[in-house]
Design a protein around this motif. Sequence first.
Motif, PDB file in Angstrom:
ATOM      1  N   LEU A  46       0.945  -1.196  -0.187  1.00 39.15           N
ATOM      2  CA  LEU A  46       0.043   0.119  -0.078  1.00 39.15           C
ATOM      3  C   LEU A  46       0.857   1.270  -0.050  1.00 39.15           C
ATOM      4  CD1 LEU A  46      -2.952   1.170   0.089  1.00 39.15           C
ATOM      5  CD2 LEU A  46      -2.586   1.124   2.805  1.00 39.15           C
TER       6      LEU A  46
ATOM      7  N   ASP B 114     -17.500  -4.843  -2.228  1.00 41.72           N
ATOM      8  CA  ASP B 114     -16.508  -5.706  -1.200  1.00 41.72           C
ATOM      9  C   ASP B 114     -15.172  -4.885  -0.940  1.00 41.72           C
ATOM     10  OD1 ASP B 114     -15.704  -6.440  -3.486  1.00 41.72           O
ATOM     11  OD2 ASP B 114     -15.826  -8.538  -3.164  1.00 41.72           O
ATOM     12  N   SER B 115     -14.779  -3.808  -1.617  1.00 42.60           N
ATOM     13  CA  SER B 115     -13.282  -3.091  -1.754  1.00 42.60           C
ATOM     14  C   SER B 115     -12.148  -4.264  -2.267  1.00 42.60           C
ATOM     15  CB  SER B 115     -13.156  -2.752  -0.396  1.00 42.60           C
ATOM     16  OG  SER B 115     -14.192  -1.797   0.259  1.00 42.60           O
ATOM     17  N   THR B 116     -12.670  -4.868  -3.171  1.00 44.77           N
ATOM     18  CA  THR B 116     -11.729  -6.057  -3.438  1.00 44.77           C
ATOM     19  C   THR B 116     -11.296  -5.861  -5.037  1.00 44.77           C
ATOM     20  OG1 THR B 116     -12.284  -7.153  -1.822  1.00 44.77           O
ATOM     21  CG2 THR B 116     -11.036  -8.496  -3.544  1.00 44.77           C
TER      22      THR B 116
ATOM     23  N   LYS C 268      -6.930  -6.638  -1.624  1.00 43.95           N
ATOM     24  CA  LYS C 268      -8.003  -6.264  -0.678  1.00 43.95           C
ATOM     25  C   LYS C 268      -7.577  -5.019   0.019  1.00 43.95           C
ATOM     26  CE  LYS C 268     -11.686  -6.981   1.817  1.00 43.95           C
ATOM     27  NZ  LYS C 268     -13.050  -6.905   1.299  1.00 43.95           N
ATOM     28  N   ALA C 269      -8.353  -3.816  -0.468  1.00 42.14           N
ATOM     29  CA  ALA C 269      -8.187  -2.590   0.011  1.00 42.14           C
ATOM     30  C   ALA C 269      -9.115  -2.483   1.322  1.00 42.14           C
ATOM     31  CB  ALA C 269      -8.596  -1.507  -0.942  1.00 42.14           C
ATOM     32  N   ASN C 270      -8.293  -1.688   2.222  1.00 41.60           N
ATOM     33  CA  ASN C 270      -9.274  -1.162   3.541  1.00 41.60           C
ATOM     34  C   ASN C 270     -10.484  -0.089   3.062  1.00 41.60           C
ATOM     35  OD1 ASN C 270      -7.642  -2.470   5.355  1.00 41.60           O
ATOM     36  ND2 ASN C 270      -6.275  -1.001   4.985  1.00 41.60           N
ATOM     37  N   PRO C 271     -11.532  -0.306   3.686  1.00 38.41           N
ATOM     38  CA  PRO C 271     -12.404   0.848   3.486  1.00 38.41           C
ATOM     39  C   PRO C 271     -11.997   2.008   3.565  1.00 38.41           C
ATOM     40  CG  PRO C 271     -13.402  -0.936   4.890  1.00 38.41           C
ATOM     41  CD  PRO C 271     -11.934  -1.273   4.600  1.00 38.41           C
TER      42      PRO C 271
ATOM     43  N   GLY D 274     -15.507   4.452   6.201  1.00 38.34           N
ATOM     44  CA  GLY D 274     -15.919   3.051   6.574  1.00 38.34           C
ATOM     45  C   GLY D 274     -16.582   2.529   5.321  1.00 38.34           C
TER      46      GLY D 274
ATOM     47  N   TYR E 131     -17.079   1.308   1.387  1.00 36.76           N
ATOM     48  CA  TYR E 131     -16.289   0.638   0.200  1.00 36.76           C
ATOM     49  C   TYR E 131     -15.669   1.569  -0.517  1.00 36.76           C
ATOM     50  CZ  TYR E 131     -20.724   1.822  -1.861  1.00 36.76           C
ATOM     51  OH  TYR E 131     -22.009   2.370  -1.968  1.00 36.76           O
TER      52      TYR E 131
ATOM     53  N   SER F  57     -11.433   6.661  -2.517  1.00 35.89           N
ATOM     54  CA  SER F  57     -11.663   6.006  -1.101  1.00 35.89           C
ATOM     55  C   SER F  57     -12.403   7.274  -0.460  1.00 35.89           C
ATOM     56  CB  SER F  57     -10.345   5.941  -0.091  1.00 35.89           C
ATOM     57  OG  SER F  57     -10.584   5.478   1.013  1.00 35.89           O
TER      58      SER F  57
ATOM     59  N   THR G 224     -13.788   9.720   2.346  1.00 37.16           N
ATOM     60  CA  THR G 224     -13.547   9.991   3.734  1.00 37.16           C
ATOM     61  C   THR G 224     -14.589  10.296   4.697  1.00 37.16           C
ATOM     62  OG1 THR G 224     -13.443  12.445   3.197  1.00 37.16           O
ATOM     63  CG2 THR G 224     -11.089  11.021   2.621  1.00 37.16           C
TER      64      THR G 224
END
Length: 811
Positions: A372, A705-707, A750-753, A757, A759, A788, A790
């Motif tokens: 990342l 699913d942020s993937t 796989k990314a973090n949200p 919070g 996706y 992403s 915020t």
Amino acid sequence: MLLSNGLAVVSAIAAGLALTTNAKLKDHGHQHGDVFGRFLHKSTASSGSSLSITTLGAADSTIAVLPTATGVATVPDCFGGDCDPTNATHHSKPLTRATPVPQLQFQALELQNDLSTSLPSRRRIRYGTSKISGKGEAAPSAELDPASTGTILAKMGDINMKLASDNEAKIKLLPAFDASGSTLDGKAIAPRQADGYQSFALRGFSNPTPTASSVAPGATATSVCPVANGTTYTSDAGIIYRIICNTDFPDDDYPFQLVDSFAGCVQKCDAYNYNAHHVKCVAALYIASRNKDANDCYLKSSIDNPTPSTLQIQGAIRIGYASSSATTSSTSTIASPSSAAATTSASGVTSPGVIYASGDSIIAPKVAGSYLQGPSQNAPSSQYLDIEAPAGIKLAKTLLATGVNGDLSTSYPISPETGVLEVNISTQSYLNPLTDTPHLSRDGGKGGMLNGEHLFVFCDTGSYSPPTSTVDGNFLGFVSSSVAIDIGMNGLSGNALKIQDGIGEWSDNVGRMRGFAPLTTGELAYNEASQGNGQRYAVWPESSIIPLDASTGIIYAPIVYDNVNMATKAAVFTYTGSTLLIITAGGKGGPVAERSVDKIFDQDEVEWGCIGGLRSWGASGIGGDDGNVYLFGNVAGGLLLARTSAASVSDRDSFEYWGGSSWSSDMPPSLSTAYFIAGAFMDVDVFYSPRHLTFIIVYMTTYADSTFYYRYLEADQGILPPFVPGGDSSSDYVENILKYSWSEQQLLFKANPGLSGKYIYSGGAHLGYYGSNDIVNGGTKMLLSWTSPTGLDPSTLTSEYQIVTAEVDFA
């Protein structure tokens, strides 16, 4: 860009038929609420001080104006109704009025915030059609003959600088195969062995992989001038230059570069040529006194008209490269990959090294790891063009009703108030500094390599005065698209990217924007008349750039009608069709998008190209002008396929469509199941991997699913392009995606949200970023980016959205 209150379902009902949506919604909720209660755009501004705007004369201006039979027209006061529109034409195209079709209303219905819920995406409703001829490409500039080792040019006049001629380094020609596979010099080349991975390489030089902190051989922190004047210099990529001091070559600039050393500037020149697949940068000029600005390194496409300079210029002129007549690619030959230095073909043309796996079988791609890099940073340019565009038109009240009016996109010329301005001999005298560095909030962020630059193309973009940690910025303006280039290549060293909006994007001194994708005068007039009410037209470039040749790319961009309820902030998006953007890069003003056709596909057709496409290079190789362009059509069950020749991308009648067993000129409906790959896709990139001898698809699904996932084509033998030994020079190698099945879905990243919070979305692969070590050049690396959310106000330091990147490494 989904609605800010969570997932949304969009449905369209026409003639009693419910249509399933098939492309992602856009999350403009928060910016919509703020922006559409305020002004969308102002042409001039002041930041506390008086500002005099000088109108550029028509004779000197390169900005498009409205032509008439007798010359440049004054802009009519209004269009439609009782107004006479006959003076408004789109170049030579006569004004036409299409019969409006009933608007299909979209209703956005909130769902529970369940990330496992399938996310149907918006159904795109199209309207209208037109086409124009393609765009020509300027001839490459002449280059310096390596034999010119005496006086550089007679034109230098009083400079009369002598160049050293002794001990000239020679570039070694490596053994190479011809197109039939026979060696050109009688020497066979053994495949490279690296951890059991056998490969061969296209002739070319290795990627210089420039970073701001790297130093080329022999370089020091002190100036190379005047002590090294006239001596030779070898860059990290093994390219030989001759140092020239305090000499400028006016004009013929590529974009200004930000570096911290002479070595870094030369590396930029090497990188430009590597990514362009030809020698285009012939000189690099570094001005150390400007090293804290964005324009301390100047790359030159020619060395005509050398001029003495009062600035302390540390220059490097490339020697040993091709003449302007040698413009064809040499990628049909093979060279040993054992050397990282530049190689030169018999014609003298250099090309980047691309590593191909040897053998007859595909190699299944496997992910080895990921890293990342973090949110990218905006670094806007510090100048703008102080040019006032002609006054816009006004629309009759009958044309301002809420709802789609396709005429506003098809019956009006391109507005000179929109699109990126070019910095050239006619406009450069209008350069002025920005009063403030604007703060930007935007989403999207796909792009690609084009003409030696890495582009990020965004959708909705708001500009604000600079915020602080305690005080938010003030709203300045809002456009439906913007563009930036990566100025540091920080991703090569694993760091977050720094991206810069160009000089030509700003409309005034405080940082309001013109927008990247041009609007028509009808669309812009409607937007300005509807400001504060919540309605507008937008052009959203949502896909990665499809390369067309060595210096041009294209995007098929949606034209969207956006209707925001100002009380609830709920947004309803109506898809009205798509337009074609022809993109060029390398100019001082920044990348330019020409809206070459007002609308190419209709609102009731499959959304061809809006999710992306794929370039099938012909026998002339990567960067050539032969071969085909494939477009993907995203429908409910998978991706459909259309194609045309590279020369016919703006002609909708030239396309043929895959019907499941054969190609046909009949366009399939959105209910067609002739997918080349099945699935629920939100974002897609498909590319050929020379390392694996097959095609790979990278995508995000509509399941929020942020993937990132990937699949590869399970061909029964290795696939070779027509321009490499073993490839069929008459074949279309992309057609293989119709002949074989795809592997099972595999996890890529796989990314973090986001900080909110929620996706992520607008995910894409930035192909070519890592040069010779990039997945599309036979390497192992890939750059991913995504939006992403915020959850913060766009006027804050963090902004409403972050554009995040990550590196993925393949085994």
